[in-house]
Design a protein around this motif. Structure first.
Motif, mmCIF file in Angstrom:
data_model
loop_
_atom_site.group_PDB
_atom_site.id
_atom_site.type_symbol
_atom_site.label_atom_id
_atom_site.label_comp_id
_atom_site.label_asym_id
_atom_site.label_seq_id
_atom_site.Cartn_x
_atom_site.Cartn_y
_atom_site.Cartn_z
ATOM 1 N N MET A 1 -0.556 2.970 -3.073
ATOM 2 C CA MET A 1 -1.392 4.018 -2.489
ATOM 3 C C MET A 1 -1.868 3.551 -1.124
ATOM 4 O O MET A 1 -1.574 2.438 -0.688
ATOM 5 N N THR A 2 -2.623 4.366 -0.471
ATOM 6 C CA THR A 2 -3.020 4.143 0.917
ATOM 7 C C THR A 2 -4.397 4.746 1.140
ATOM 8 O O THR A 2 -4.798 5.664 0.428
ATOM 9 N N TYR A 3 -5.116 4.247 2.136
ATOM 10 C CA TYR A 3 -6.293 4.947 2.630
ATOM 11 C C TYR A 3 -6.335 4.754 4.140
ATOM 12 O O TYR A 3 -6.376 3.621 4.625
ATOM 13 N N CYS A 4 -6.285 5.859 4.875
ATOM 14 C CA CYS A 4 -6.367 5.843 6.330
ATOM 15 C C CYS A 4 -7.336 6.923 6.777
ATOM 16 O O CYS A 4 -7.386 8.003 6.181
ATOM 17 N N VAL A 5 -8.073 6.640 7.844
ATOM 18 C CA VAL A 5 -9.004 7.614 8.407
ATOM 19 C C VAL A 5 -8.840 7.647 9.922
ATOM 20 O O VAL A 5 -8.806 6.603 10.580
ATOM 21 N N GLY A 6 -8.730 8.846 10.464
ATOM 22 C CA GLY A 6 -8.779 9.065 11.899
ATOM 23 C C GLY A 6 -10.006 9.902 12.209
ATOM 24 O O GLY A 6 -10.231 10.928 11.564
ATOM 25 N N MET A 7 -10.801 9.484 13.181
ATOM 26 C CA MET A 7 -12.093 10.119 13.436
ATOM 27 C C MET A 7 -12.235 10.468 14.913
ATOM 28 O O MET A 7 -11.919 9.651 15.785
ATOM 29 N N ARG A 8 -12.703 11.679 15.178
ATOM 30 C CA ARG A 8 -12.939 12.131 16.538
ATOM 31 C C ARG A 8 -14.414 11.987 16.879
ATOM 32 O O ARG A 8 -15.282 12.488 16.161
ATOM 33 N N VAL B 1 -11.283 6.936 16.696
ATOM 34 C CA VAL B 1 -11.318 5.707 15.901
ATOM 35 C C VAL B 1 -10.313 5.842 14.763
ATOM 36 O O VAL B 1 -10.253 6.890 14.108
ATOM 37 N N PHE B 2 -9.543 4.785 14.542
ATOM 38 C CA PHE B 2 -8.533 4.777 13.489
ATOM 39 C C PHE B 2 -8.745 3.536 12.609
ATOM 40 O O PHE B 2 -8.973 2.443 13.121
ATOM 41 N N MET B 3 -8.642 3.720 11.289
ATOM 42 C CA MET B 3 -8.680 2.569 10.381
ATOM 43 C C MET B 3 -7.736 2.837 9.216
ATOM 44 O O MET B 3 -7.688 3.949 8.684
ATOM 45 N N SER B 4 -7.000 1.795 8.825
ATOM 46 C CA SER B 4 -6.079 1.918 7.695
ATOM 47 C C SER B 4 -6.102 0.649 6.867
ATOM 48 O O SER B 4 -6.394 -0.442 7.381
ATOM 49 N N ASP B 5 -5.798 0.801 5.591
ATOM 50 C CA ASP B 5 -5.557 -0.385 4.785
ATOM 51 C C ASP B 5 -4.098 -0.782 4.970
ATOM 52 O O ASP B 5 -3.363 -0.154 5.743
ATOM 53 N N ASN C 1 2.016 -0.569 -3.262
ATOM 54 C CA ASN C 1 2.336 -1.092 -4.579
ATOM 55 C C ASN C 1 3.348 -0.203 -5.278
ATOM 56 O O ASN C 1 3.351 1.017 -5.116
ATOM 57 N N ALA C 2 4.207 -0.859 -6.035
ATOM 58 C CA ALA C 2 5.156 -0.165 -6.900
ATOM 59 C C ALA C 2 4.936 -0.682 -8.318
ATOM 60 O O ALA C 2 5.836 -1.200 -8.968
ATOM 61 N N GLY C 3 3.692 -0.588 -8.768
ATOM 62 C CA GLY C 3 3.305 -1.159 -10.051
ATOM 63 C C GLY C 3 2.360 -2.324 -9.845
ATOM 64 O O GLY C 3 2.276 -2.901 -8.757
ATOM 65 N N ILE C 4 1.642 -2.694 -10.887
ATOM 66 C CA ILE C 4 0.598 -3.715 -10.752
ATOM 67 C C ILE C 4 1.158 -5.098 -10.455
ATOM 68 O O ILE C 4 0.425 -5.985 -10.010
ATOM 69 N N ASP C 5 2.462 -5.301 -10.683
ATOM 70 C CA ASP C 5 3.052 -6.612 -10.438
ATOM 71 C C ASP C 5 3.927 -6.620 -9.186
ATOM 72 O O ASP C 5 4.694 -7.554 -8.963
ATOM 73 N N ASN C 6 3.820 -5.576 -8.360
ATOM 74 C CA ASN C 6 4.637 -5.502 -7.148
ATOM 75 C C ASN C 6 3.786 -4.947 -6.010
ATOM 76 O O ASN C 6 3.933 -3.799 -5.604
ATOM 77 N N ILE C 7 2.909 -5.788 -5.489
ATOM 78 C CA ILE C 7 1.979 -5.393 -4.442
ATOM 79 C C ILE C 7 2.346 -6.120 -3.153
ATOM 80 O O ILE C 7 2.576 -7.329 -3.157
ATOM 81 N N SER C 8 2.421 -5.388 -2.060
ATOM 82 C CA SER C 8 2.820 -5.963 -0.777
ATOM 83 C C SER C 8 1.882 -5.487 0.324
ATOM 84 O O SER C 8 1.070 -4.573 0.131
ATOM 85 N N ILE C 9 2.017 -6.108 1.490
ATOM 86 C CA ILE C 9 1.241 -5.733 2.663
ATOM 87 C C ILE C 9 2.190 -5.205 3.730
ATOM 88 O O ILE C 9 3.156 -5.879 4.096
ATOM 89 N N VAL D 1 -5.683 0.313 -3.119
ATOM 90 C CA VAL D 1 -6.119 0.242 -1.728
ATOM 91 C C VAL D 1 -6.763 -1.115 -1.512
ATOM 92 O O VAL D 1 -7.581 -1.556 -2.327
ATOM 93 N N GLY D 2 -6.404 -1.791 -0.412
ATOM 94 C CA GLY D 2 -6.980 -3.114 -0.211
ATOM 95 C C GLY D 2 -6.759 -3.656 1.184
ATOM 96 O O GLY D 2 -5.947 -3.134 1.953
ATOM 97 N N PRO D 3 -7.494 -4.725 1.515
ATOM 98 C CA PRO D 3 -7.334 -5.371 2.819
ATOM 99 C C PRO D 3 -6.021 -6.148 2.883
ATOM 100 O O PRO D 3 -5.387 -6.356 1.846
ATOM 101 N N PRO D 4 -5.667 -6.559 4.100
ATOM 102 C CA PRO D 4 -6.369 -6.431 5.381
ATOM 103 C C PRO D 4 -6.526 -4.965 5.822
ATOM 104 O O PRO D 4 -5.724 -4.112 5.460
ATOM 105 N N LEU D 5 -7.585 -4.723 6.624
ATOM 106 C CA LEU D 5 -7.836 -3.414 7.195
ATOM 107 C C LEU D 5 -7.577 -3.483 8.697
ATOM 108 O O LEU D 5 -8.037 -4.409 9.363
ATOM 109 N N ASP D 6 -6.851 -2.502 9.209
ATOM 110 C CA ASP D 6 -6.551 -2.446 10.643
ATOM 111 C C ASP D 6 -7.443 -1.413 11.321
ATOM 112 O O ASP D 6 -7.541 -0.267 10.864
#
Length: 245
Positions: free
Chosen positions: A1-8, A14-18, A22-30, A191-196
């Motif tokens: 999953m993802t969480y991104c916000v763009g704000m005016r 301002v932009f921020m994204s995680d 993930n493709a399952g609990i045992d396959n998490i990537s950045i 959803v998780g860090p690092p956050l950009d």
């Protein structure tokens, strides 16, 4: 999953994204979900992506290739005359990639989708912010809807809705976004860090302040801790319901 916000904001965007996928609990990537292209002094275009990773990567790669070798049929974002046309080009690219993947997959049960936040400024016009849907159509942020979220939006949205002000400084907006992301991360492991983070100052035509917040970042830890404590104090200060038992 993802969480991104763009704000005016009055000051710009301002932009921020995680960065978690993930493709399952045992396959998490950045993977980076925030991408920017610019011509200093002329334009800045920032994109954040949510959806099927293969689809979003194909969209970004195609946009990037067109900027390196634009052709008449597929013009570059760096040649678009307006941010409206930038959003239209991105929408067409999303639609084309999804159609191609669905056609090639045939009987596959995979979901090929991509939702994109795009914002920036081209000289001669104001900063603009758009939300592009998988179908290729899009909407623009305005005074009534000054921010867009994509991905896992429900946990962080109430915080932004209650506290957002258009006259916020970039620092205040970043603090608000960190709280919104903290609430989302606490509620959803996908959803998780690092956050950009990236800010764009109105009429600068330059990529603004950019920072990556790692999981162990002192600011993230302090915001999370103090926000939790503040919520506890606020709850204690509220009127208690009375039960006649």
């Amino acid at each position: 999953m993802t969480y991104c916000v763009g704000m005016r904001l009055d000051q710009g965007l301002v932009f921020m994204s995680d960065t978690r996928t993930n493709a399952g609990i045992d396959n998490i990537s950045i993977f980076q979900k925030l991408h920017t292209w610019s011509i200093p002094g002329e334009r800045v275009v920032t994109v954040m992506t949510s959806g099927n990773l293969a689809t979003t990567q194909a969209v970004i790669s195609m946009l990037d290739e067109r900027m390196k070798a634009p052709v008449e049929r597929s013009p570059s974002l760096l040649e678009a005359p307006s941010m409206f046309q930038v959003a239209r080009m991105i929408g067409e690219t999303v639609r084309d990639v999804i159609a191609e993947y669905k056609g090639a997959a045939q009987q596959s049960e995979g979901v090929f989708d991509a939702t994109i936040i795009v914002g920036g400024q081209i000289k001669g016009s104001a900063p603009r912010l758009f939300l592009v849907y998988p179908e290729g159509n899009f909407v623009e942020a305005g005074d009534d809807t000054p921010f867009f979220q994509i991905g896992e939006t429900k946990y962080g949205r109430p915080i932004i809705v209650r506290a957002y002000r258009s006259d916020m400084s970039f620092e205040e907006a970043t603090r608000l976004l960190l709280v919104s992301f903290d609430s989302t991360i606490k509620a959803n492991l996908s959803v998780g860090p690092p956050l950009d983070l990236q800010v764009y100052a109105k009429d600068s035509y330059e990529v603004g302040f950019t920072r990556r917040f790692e999981a162990e970042d002192d600011l993230i830890r302090e915001v999370s801790s103090r926000w939790g404590e503040a919520l506890g104090r606020a709850l204690e200060s509220l009127p208690m319901p009375e039960f006649d038992l």
